[in-house]
Structure formats: C-alpha cells, structure tokens
Design an enzyme around this catalytic site. Structure first.
Site, PDB file in Angstrom:
ATOM      1  N   TYR A  99     -25.768  14.458 -28.846  1.00 31.02           N
ATOM      2  CA  TYR A  99     -27.026  14.825 -29.518  1.00 31.02           C
ATOM      3  C   TYR A  99     -26.990  14.429 -30.987  1.00 31.02           C
ATOM      4  O   TYR A  99     -27.944  13.886 -31.535  1.00 31.02           O
ATOM      5  CB  TYR A  99     -27.279  16.335 -29.379  1.00 31.02           C
ATOM      6  CG  TYR A  99     -28.104  16.676 -28.162  1.00 31.02           C
ATOM      7  CD1 TYR A  99     -29.434  17.051 -28.291  1.00 31.02           C
ATOM      8  CD2 TYR A  99     -27.565  16.585 -26.887  1.00 31.02           C
ATOM      9  CE1 TYR A  99     -30.204  17.341 -27.180  1.00 31.02           C
ATOM     10  CE2 TYR A  99     -28.324  16.876 -25.773  1.00 31.02           C
ATOM     11  CZ  TYR A  99     -29.643  17.253 -25.919  1.00 31.02           C
ATOM     12  OH  TYR A  99     -30.397  17.517 -24.820  1.00 31.02           O
ATOM     13  N   ILE A 179     -32.356  34.623 -15.414  1.00 31.32           N
ATOM     14  CA  ILE A 179     -30.955  34.681 -15.845  1.00 31.32           C
ATOM     15  C   ILE A 179     -30.168  35.687 -15.015  1.00 31.32           C
ATOM     16  O   ILE A 179     -29.043  35.414 -14.577  1.00 31.32           O
ATOM     17  CB  ILE A 179     -30.865  35.005 -17.357  1.00 31.32           C
ATOM     18  CG1 ILE A 179     -31.505  33.863 -18.158  1.00 31.32           C
ATOM     19  CG2 ILE A 179     -29.422  35.226 -17.793  1.00 31.32           C
ATOM     20  CD1 ILE A 179     -31.479  34.039 -19.667  1.00 31.32           C
ATOM     21  N   ALA A 180     -30.760  36.851 -14.743  1.00 27.42           N
ATOM     22  CA  ALA A 180     -30.051  37.874 -13.969  1.00 27.42           C
ATOM     23  C   ALA A 180     -29.693  37.331 -12.585  1.00 27.42           C
ATOM     24  O   ALA A 180     -28.562  37.484 -12.116  1.00 27.42           O
ATOM     25  CB  ALA A 180     -30.911  39.135 -13.856  1.00 27.42           C
ATOM     26  N   HIS A 436     -36.775  11.783   8.708  1.00 25.62           N
ATOM     27  CA  HIS A 436     -36.189  12.688   9.682  1.00 25.62           C
ATOM     28  C   HIS A 436     -34.715  12.389   9.888  1.00 25.62           C
ATOM     29  O   HIS A 436     -34.346  11.219   9.945  1.00 25.62           O
ATOM     30  CB  HIS A 436     -36.948  12.537  11.010  1.00 25.62           C
ATOM     31  CG  HIS A 436     -36.491  13.502  12.048  1.00 25.62           C
ATOM     32  ND1 HIS A 436     -36.790  14.843  11.983  1.00 25.62           N
ATOM     33  CD2 HIS A 436     -35.751  13.326  13.170  1.00 25.62           C
ATOM     34  CE1 HIS A 436     -36.255  15.456  13.034  1.00 25.62           C
ATOM     35  NE2 HIS A 436     -35.610  14.563  13.767  1.00 25.62           N
TER      36      HIS A 436
END
Ligand code: NDP
Length: 460
Positions: A99, A179-180, A436
């Site tokens: 970054y 998050i949980a 398929h």
C-alpha cells in the site's frame, strides 16, 4: 489563493488510499496522513486477516469430509497458533508495504502521524505542522463500539483477535452481526470452546429471515454454544479468567470475551467542529451523494460516513470522489444495490438487493426458493443444506434480490451481482444454460415460483 496540496487525505485505509492514488493520477498534488498502519481496518485488522483465519479454521472440517470420502485416519492434526501468527504478521506487513509503495509510486506525500482539521482548508499534524489544501478528504474509518457494561474493559475487540499471544481455551463472543458470526466460526474451527451470546432471536439482523435462521442453526450445528436473547450484563476478573454475568442471571467463566457489538465512525478529535463540518448520530460525517460535506472543500468517504460500511463501497466512494473532483468525470455510487457475504462455515450467507421480508412488505413479487443438500457434503455424510432464493418483480420480471446460503456463497453472489446490477429479468437468468453439476446451476433452473407475495390492497 495557493495551497500546499490540491488534496489532503486523512486516513490510509481502503477509501483514502484509493482516492489519493486516483487523484494523483489525475495530476493532483496529494498528501495523506495515517496514524497507524497503512491499509486501515480491512487490510490490517479486518477483512484480510479475518479471511485468512477463516481458511485456517476449516482444516478439521476438511479432514472430516476427507474421512467421509474414504481417507482413513485423515486428521487436521494440532494447530500451531504461534507459527500461524508469525506467517499472518508477515503477510500483513507485506500488504502494508505494498500500500505504501503504491502511494509513493503515485507521488503521494505520506505523513505517518495523526492529522486533524483546523479549518476548511487546513489540517494540523501531531507534530504541530500545519498544512493547507484546496480539498480535504476524511477517510478515517470506524472503531469498535462497546456495549457500556460493567467490566467491559476486560474484554477484547475485533482488532485484538489478530494479536493474541495464544488461543483461549474457552471464549465468549458477544453480538450477532457480521463480526460475531465470523469470529465464532473462526474460534470454534481452531478448537476453542466457543459461546456466542446475542440479544436477538436470530443472528444477522437485517438479512433475509431464512438466511438468519440457517446461519443461526449452522453456528449451533458446528458446535458453537449459541445463547439467544441473552447478553452479558457484567464482567469481573477472577484468578483464572473472566467471570460473566448474563442478562438471564446465569454466570459463566471464560478465558476471553470478545465484543462484536458494532462499530462507530471514528470522528472524535478530528476537529470537525473547528472546520464547521456537520455530523449526525454516532458522530458520522453527513455527506451528499458526491461525498461532499456541508463545507464545500471537505469530503468524506467510507465508514466515517456510516452509509454502507464495506471496504469495496469505501473504495468506490473514494474513486468516484477523485474522478469527480480531479478527473472532470463526475460519478457517484448507488448504495441501494450492494452485495455482501458473511464468511461463516461450512456455508456462507450472501445477499444482494431485496430480502424476502422487504418483498412481503412491497408485494407484487415472486419468490423462487431452492433448498437442497449439496452433492459434495452429502456424499461425505453431512446434512448441511443450501438455500438459493431469487426475488422477482411479477410485472417487470426484474430480479430484485438474491439470497444464498451455501459453500462459497460470497463467490456466487459476486457473479450474480453482475446481471442483477444490469437489471436482468428472471427470463435472462433462465436463458443462461446450466453448468452441471454445480451448486449455482439452481440459479438458472428454478422454473416455478415457490410462492408469491401480493401487493397490499389500497385502503378504502
Ligand atoms: P453489526 O452492526 O453487524 O452487528 C453488531 C451486533 O452487536 C448486532 O448483533 C447487535 O445487535 C449487537 N449489539 C449492538 N449493541 C449491543 C449491545 N449494547 N449489547 C449487546 N449487543 C449489541 O456490527 P459488527 O461489529 O459485526 O460489524 C461492523 C461492520 O463491519 C458491519 O456493519 C459490516 O458492514 C462490516 N463487516 C463486514 C464484514 C463482511 O463483509 N464479511 C465482516 C465484518 C464486518 P442487534 O442486531 O440487536 O442490533
């Protein structure tokens, strides 16, 4: 009037970095301040380390599936948290450096310190330096929010999960959101005895009701002790860990308590008052569809604006801002049709557009709903069920929403997001020939609506 920079960005997360790079690419002179590690929540303490931990946590289930296919004695073995963490830390450092390099390559001046506003065109850095800019972009993100109960300082927040010295033996996850659910999945998968306490009756409020039900049931089926309509009221330190008193009066003890009780915009101390920037509930910065605040020179993107708090949304907002202001290419983002996924295991919950609950309220829709046990896990002896649901406008035939609960549902919803965003009809889906055998072929083979929701009758 001359300024030090054309653009000063506060925050080196997904939204800020994208805006800085694109603006610089349009020829703007850009600076960016980041008080912590470059990359922000998603890269350093969110999406990226979380997804890597999700991958790590799936080994025992993969071994179990292998046994179902005849692999004798297949076992995931013991998990070495220390070795994993060292590798994770190295990966995050690599991303952080990437970054930084990206910004440097775009000639963005980086200040590795906190910045706050001192006026409509000025910021002050932590070292006291004042810098002027024609435009300022606030992309400071969000921070975990605690529930405000006694002893909560003994608990951890999501950031801490990635920095633990060792795995807890027994953990409590508080909350029922993204998050949980993901953290309970990770901890359980890594072998931690995991309790999830949520104040509602099903996790993932706001999602399609069937997705919520399936996600709640799956957490319990994978061995998470899911305690619904229950939330901690106090935490207390004991000789061996943390004693928790719940709203129903039950007491229990844990080695770790993790609060995943939502996030709030990180606007405290940003100098918004000094610059005259208007804020709303939770301290969020109020912006228009161009991400512009009430102060014309100041814009804001990402979680700090509390619109749709997802990384790709912040990136798109930052990019759009830069194109509009510096690229002479005005564009903004439609926040009404954004796909997202919750990376639970074995199945993920993924969504775009209208939920069935919203469809019932609106009426005039057909629901195509397929439920089945996928070949791969069925063969291995699992009962896990998949759901794929399309919500279709009965007049225009447009597909208004898609809800998927299944393996890699996040990958599937990304692909479905393309036709749905283009305005595809149910018949467009039907025209696509199935691949398929896949899970996703259900999306183009559902012939008859499973149910219809009529338009509400006009009163009187
Ligand atoms: P969410 O808003 O999704 O969930 C917060 C949870 O905490 C809810 O279940 C809420 O309950 C509960 N809660 C809130 N306040 C209290 C309280 N005082 N006591 C007890 N429970 C409480 O937030 P998260 O922290 O999970 O995630 C934050 C954001 O991060 C999300 O909005 C999401 O946009 C983003 N995110 C996205 C991910 C992804 O795309 N996969 C992964 C992780 C995060 P209730 O439902 O009753 O309000």
């Amino acid at each position: 009037m001359s300024f030090d920079f054309d653009l000063f960005v506060i925050g080196g997360g997904s939204g800020g970095v994208r805006a800085a790079r694109i603006a610089a690419g349009h020829g703007a002179k850009v600076a960016l301040a980041e008080e912590s590690r470059m990359g922000g929540t998603c890269v350093i303490r969110g999406c990226v380390p979380k997804k890597i931990m999700i991958f790590a946590s799936t080994a025992p289930a993969a071994a179990e599936e292998a046994r179902g296919y005849g692999w004798q004695g297949a076992d995931a073995g013991d998990f070495d948290w220390g070795a994993f963490r060292a590798k994770l830390d190295a990966e995050l450092s690599r991303l952080e450096a990437a970054y930084t390099r990206g910004l440097e390559a775009a000639n963005v001046t980086i200040y590795h310190q906190r910045a706050h506003l001192t006026g409509p065109h000025e910021v002050e850095l932590a070292d006291g330096t004042r810098i002027s800019a024609k435009h300022i972009l606030i992309a400071a993100g969000g921070r975990p929010r605690l529930p405000g109960i006694q002893g909560e300082e003994l608990g951890m927040i999501s950031d801490d999960l990635f920095l633990m010295d060792k795995l807890p033996g027994r953990a409590l996850v508080v909350g029922g959101g993204f998050i949980a659910c993901e953290f309970a999945t990770i901890l359980k998968g890594l072998g931690v005895e995991t309790v999830l306490a949520y104040r509602g009756d099903k996790v993932l409020r706001g999602f399609d009701n069937d997705l919520r039900l399936m996600a709640t049931e799956q957490l319990a089926e994978t061995g998470v002790d899911v305690r619904l309509e229950c939330t901690p009221s106090a935490l207390e330190k004991t000789g061996t860990g943390i004693s928790v008193t719940f709203s129903d009066g039950v007491e229990d003890s844990f080695d770790a308590v993790i609060f995943a009780t939502g996030r709030a915009p990180y606007t405290a101390g940003l100098g918004l008052e000094a610059a005259g920037v208007a804020t709303g509930d939770n301290g969020k910065i109020i912006v228009d569809e161009w991400s512009q605040t009430n102060v014309p020179s100041i814009f804001a993107v990402g979680d700090v604006t509390d619109r749709v708090n997802l990384t790709p949304v912040a990136i798109r907002e930052g990019h759009s801002f830069a194109d509009t202001v510096f690229g002479n290419r005005p564009r903004n983002l439609d926040h009404s049709l954004v796909a997202s996924a919750v990376y639970t295991r074995p199945h993920e919950a993924a969504t775009i557009g209208m939920t069935e609950d919203e469809a019932i309220e609106r009426g005039g829709v057909e629901v195509y709903d397929a439920r089945f046990r996928p070949m791969r896990s069925l063969f291995a002896g699992s009962d896990a069920r998949v759901m794929m649901k399309l919500i279709v406008d009965e007049d225009t035939r447009r597909v208004l929403g898609c809800q998927i609960f299944g393996p890699e549902a996040g990958e599937l919803i990304q692909l479905v997001a393309v036709p749905i965003t283009m305005g595809a009809t149910k018949e467009d889906f039907d025209n696509a020939v199935a691949v398929h055998p896949t899970l996703a072929e259900e999306l183009v083979t559902m012939r008859q609506p499973t149910r219809r929701h009529e338009r509400p009758q006009a009163a009187g």
